[in-house]
Design an enzyme around this catalytic site. Structure first.
Site, PDB file in Angstrom:
ATOM      1  N   VAL A  88      18.787  18.266  23.415  1.00 23.76           N
ATOM      2  CA  VAL A  88      18.288  17.586  22.101  1.00 23.76           C
ATOM      3  C   VAL A  88      16.585  17.516  22.605  1.00 23.76           C
ATOM      4  O   VAL A  88      16.176  17.529  23.625  1.00 23.76           O
ATOM      5  CB  VAL A  88      18.921  15.842  22.338  1.00 23.76           C
ATOM      6  CG1 VAL A  88      20.353  16.012  21.989  1.00 23.76           C
ATOM      7  CG2 VAL A  88      18.879  15.343  23.600  1.00 23.76           C
ATOM      8  N   PRO A  91      10.693  14.191  22.748  1.00 25.16           N
ATOM      9  CA  PRO A  91       9.199  14.226  22.185  1.00 25.16           C
ATOM     10  C   PRO A  91       8.412  13.356  23.249  1.00 25.16           C
ATOM     11  O   PRO A  91       8.855  12.312  24.082  1.00 25.16           O
ATOM     12  CB  PRO A  91       9.216  13.477  20.854  1.00 25.16           C
ATOM     13  CG  PRO A  91      10.551  12.546  21.221  1.00 25.16           C
ATOM     14  CD  PRO A  91      11.515  13.408  21.970  1.00 25.16           C
ATOM     15  N   THR A  92       7.152  13.429  22.952  1.00 22.55           N
ATOM     16  CA  THR A  92       6.181  12.706  23.737  1.00 22.55           C
ATOM     17  C   THR A  92       6.314  11.151  23.052  1.00 22.55           C
ATOM     18  O   THR A  92       6.389  11.001  22.059  1.00 22.55           O
ATOM     19  CB  THR A  92       4.848  12.952  23.410  1.00 22.55           C
ATOM     20  OG1 THR A  92       4.746  14.581  23.889  1.00 22.55           O
ATOM     21  CG2 THR A  92       3.767  12.051  24.355  1.00 22.55           C
ATOM     22  N   GLU A 160      15.048  26.229  29.274  1.00 25.30           N
ATOM     23  CA  GLU A 160      14.990  27.202  28.538  1.00 25.30           C
ATOM     24  C   GLU A 160      13.314  27.652  28.693  1.00 25.30           C
ATOM     25  O   GLU A 160      12.693  27.028  28.671  1.00 25.30           O
ATOM     26  CB  GLU A 160      15.234  26.937  27.120  1.00 25.30           C
ATOM     27  CG  GLU A 160      14.519  25.734  26.424  1.00 25.30           C
ATOM     28  CD  GLU A 160      13.211  25.927  25.764  1.00 25.30           C
ATOM     29  OE1 GLU A 160      12.880  26.967  25.776  1.00 25.30           O
ATOM     30  OE2 GLU A 160      12.367  24.846  25.806  1.00 25.30           O
ATOM     31  N   CYS A 275       6.132  22.818  22.549  1.00 29.36           N
ATOM     32  CA  CYS A 275       6.244  22.697  24.106  1.00 29.36           C
ATOM     33  C   CYS A 275       4.978  22.411  24.923  1.00 29.36           C
ATOM     34  O   CYS A 275       5.014  21.644  25.814  1.00 29.36           O
ATOM     35  CB  CYS A 275       6.856  24.032  24.633  1.00 29.36           C
ATOM     36  SG  CYS A 275       8.598  24.189  24.085  1.00 29.36           S
TER      37      CYS A 275
END
Length: 532
Positions: A88, A91-92, A160, A275
Site C-alpha cells: 500500500v 506517502p510523506t 521492490e 520514490c
C-alpha cells in the site's frame, strides 16, 4: 508448508505488476490482489488496466481468471492466503511530527490490524511497500498484540526495486531480489518460502537474504544513491554551462571509470516520481531521529540540488525570452515524470510549469499519454473539487457519504491517489497538479493560463517557445521545421531532457537551449535555414 495461495493487499504500481508476474511464473500458485477501491479493481478486471507498463497487459490477460484474481474481498483473501504481501501507499506525511519528511504508515498499520483481525492459522506477512527501518517490527507488534489462539505470523521485508516504464522487465530480470527476515528458525523458514516463489524464474545467486532491518534500509539507501547520482551530474551541468564545457562529454568520461559506471549520469531538469523524493526525505528524517544531523544534512542536499535544478531551468527560460514570459505562449512537451508512464507524481514538469505560470506565461501542454486532450471530470475529480470548495453538504448529497470531516478528508486523499494511478496523463490531472494548494495560491488564475492539447503541432501554433520536460521518444521524430513555420519568431526550444538534435535545430532557425551546454552558434536573427 507448500505455498498454494498468495494475497496482495494493494493493487497499485507495485502490487499489481508484481503479483501478475508471480501468477505468470508460478501457475500452481493462486494469487489474489485485493484493494478497497472498487474503481481500481474494476479497471484491473477490464480491458483498460489502471496503470500503464509495457508488457503488463499481456501478462494480466494470460493469467487473469486462471490463477490471478482481482477483488475487493480483502477478508476472504487474507483468510485463505499462506503468504500476504502488504503493498500500500506510504506517502510523506503532510501533518504532525515529521511533516514533509517522515513516511506516513497509516495504511500499513490498517493492513496489519485487518490481517490480525481475520487471519487463521500460520501466515507469512511480507512488507512490499517502501517503509522506514524497523517498520516490520511495528507490524510484528500489532500482529502479536492481537493474535488469537491457533494463529501465528512471520513478518518479512521484500522491498521492490522497480522503475516505472520498465517494471515488467525489472520483475522478470531483476538485478537482485532482497528478502529480510527474523534471524531465527521460524524466520529462516519464512525466508525460504518466499525464496522458493522467486526461484521459479530468478537465479538463486540473485536472491539476497538479510536481516529485516538491513533489507528495509537497503531500499532507502538504493534510491538515495541513485538520486544522488542524478543530483551530482546536474550540479556538474551548472558548472558546464558557466565554463563552456559539455556535460554529456564530462559524463561520458566519468562514466568510463569502472568504479563509477555510466548509469544515472544523464543531466536533466531533475528527477521526479513517487520514490526518490519520498525515500530521500524519509532517510533524512531517520537520521535526524537517531541524532545524526550531519548525515541528515548530507542527504538533504541531494533533494535541495534537485529543486535548484528545476528552478534554474525555469529561470533560464525566462532569461532567454528577454527576461519576461508574461502573456507569451510556451508549448510544453511532456508532463509525466518520465517516459513510458502516465505518472505525474513529483514530476519536474509541475515545478517548472508552476514557475512559468507565476511569471504569467500561457502554457500549451501536450503529453503522448494524454486522454484525448479534453478535460476529464470523473467522479473522483468531482469529489475532490467539491472538497476543495468546502462544499461538504454537496459531497454528502452527491456521493451519499455520511462522514465526519476527518473521514471525508481521508476519502478525498484516497481519491487524489486514484487520479495519480491512472493509465494515462489525464488532462484533468495536469490541471489538478498545477492548481494544487501546494503549488499555487491562485488556482483560478492558473486555470486560465493552461491549455491542454492532444496534437503537438496544434500546441506549438503561435507559441514563442517549446519546452521539453519528458524524454518521450516521439519528441525526437517531429518535423520541427514545420513547427517552426507556425511559431512566433524568434522561436526557442528548451530541451530539459537532452534528447533532441540540437545542431539540426539551430540550423533550421531555432534558438536552442539545453542542460549543461551553451551553443555558440545560437542566433536570434536566423529565421530559417537548412533541413532537419
Amino acid at each position: 508448508m507448500v505455498l498454494k495461495n498468495v494475497c496482495c493487499i494493494g493493487a497499485g504500481y507495485v502490487g499489481g505488476p508484481t503479483c501478475s508476474v508471480i501468477a505468470w511464473k508460478c501457475p500452481d500458485i493462486c494469487v489474489h490482489v485485493v484493494d478497497k477501491s472498487e474503481m481500481r479493481i474494476k479497471q484491473w478486471n477490464s480491458d483498460k488496466l489502471p496503470i500503464y507498463e509495457p508488457g503488463l497487459e499481456e501478462v494480466v490477460k494470460e493469467c487473469r481468471g486462471r490463477n490471478l484474481f482481482f477483488s475487493n474481498d480483502i477478508e476472504t483473501a487474507v483468510k485463505e492466503a499462506d503468504l500476504i504481501f502488504i503493498s500500500v501507499n506510504t506517502p510523506t506525511k503532510t501533518y504532525g511530527i515529521g511533516k514533509g519528511r517522515a513516511a506516513d504508515l497509516k495504511h500499513i498499520e490498517m493492513c496489519a490490524r485487518k490481517i490480525a483481525e481475520v487471519a487463521e492459522g500460520h501466515k507469512i506477512v511480507v512488507e512490499k511497500s517502501t517503509v522506514p527501518v524497523r517498520a516490520a517490527e511495528s507490524i510484528t507488534h500489532i500482529l502479536s498484540a492481537n493474535t488469537k489462539p491457533g494463529v501465528s505470523f512471520q513478518v518479512l521485508s521484500n522491498p521492490e526495486f522497480l522503475a516505472e516504464g520498465t517494471a515488467i522487465e525489472n520483475l522478470l530480470e531483476p538485478d537482485r531480489v532482497l528478502i529480510g527476515g527474523e534471524e531465527s528458525a521460524e524466520g529462516n523458514e519464512a525466508v525460504a518460502q518466499l525464496t522458493w516463489i522467486y526461484s521459479h524464474w530468478v537465479p538463486t545467486e540473485k536472491i539476497i537474504t538479510t536481516s529485516t532491518w538491513s533489507s528495509e534500509l537497503s531500499k532507502l539507501a538504493s534510491n538515495a544513491f541513485l538520486a544522488q547520482r542524478v543530483s551530482s551530474i546536474n550540479a556538474i551541468s551548472a558548472l558546464c554551462e558557466a565554463t563552456g564545457a559539455d556535460v554529456s562529454q564530462v559524463a561520458g568520461a566519468v562514466g568510463r571509470d569502472s568504479r563509477i559506471g555510466s548509469k544515472f549520469l544523464q543531466a536533466s531538469v531533475g528527477f521526479g516520481g513517487s520514490c526518490f523524493q519520498k525515500d530521500l526525505l524519509n532517510l533524512v528524517y531517520i537520521a535526524e531521529c537517531v541524532n545524526l544531523p550531519e548525515v541528515a544534512m548530507y542527504w538533504q542536499q541531494v533533494t535541495d540540488m534537485n529543486e535548484y535544478q528545476r528552478t534554474r531551468f525555469a529561470k533560464r527560460i525566462v532569461e532567454c525570452l528577454f527576461n519576461t514570459v508574461t502573456d507569451k505562449t510556451l508549448a510544453v512537451f511532456g508532463f509525466a515524470f518520465k517516459k513510458n508512464t502516465g505518472d505525474t507524481r513529483e514530476s519536474p514538469a509541475i515545478y517548472v510549469c508552476s514557475h512559468l505560470l507565476e511569471e504569467g506565461a500561457q502554457l500549451n501542454i501536450y503529453d503522448p499519454k494524454l486522454v484525448n486532450g479534453r478535460p476529464v471530470r470523473g467522479p473522483l475529480q468531482v469529489l475532490i473539487d467539491l472538497w476543495d470548495k468546502e462544499s461538504y453538504d454537496e459531497v454528502r448529497t452527491t456521493f451519499g457519504y455520511v462522514l465526519d470531516l476527518d473521514k471525508l478528508q481521508s476519502t478525498c486523499e484516497l481519491a487524489r491517489e486514484e487520479l495519480h494511478k491512472t493509465q494515462e496523463v489525464e488532462s484533468k490531472q495536469i490541471q489538478c497538479d498545477l492548481t494544487s494548494v501546494a503549488v499555487t495560491s491562485e488556482p483560478e488564475r492558473v486555470q486560465q493560463l493552461i491549455n491542454i492539447y492532444s496534437d503537438p503541432y496544434d500546441a506549438v501554433t503561435d507559441a514563442h517557445a517549446i519546452v521539453v520536460l519528458t524524454e518521450w521518444d516521439e519528441f525526437k521524430k517531429y518535423d520541427y521545421k514545420k513547427m517552426l513555420s507556425v511559431m512566433k519568431k524568434p522561436a526557442f526550444i528548451f530541451d530539459g531532457r537532452k534528447i533532441l538534435d540540437h545542431e539540426a535545430l539551430i540550423n533550421i532557425g531555432f534558438h536552442t537551449e539545453t542542460i549543461g551546454k551553451r551553443f555558440s552558434r545560437n542566433t536570434l536573427l536566423r529565421a530559417s535555414g537548412g533541413d532537419l
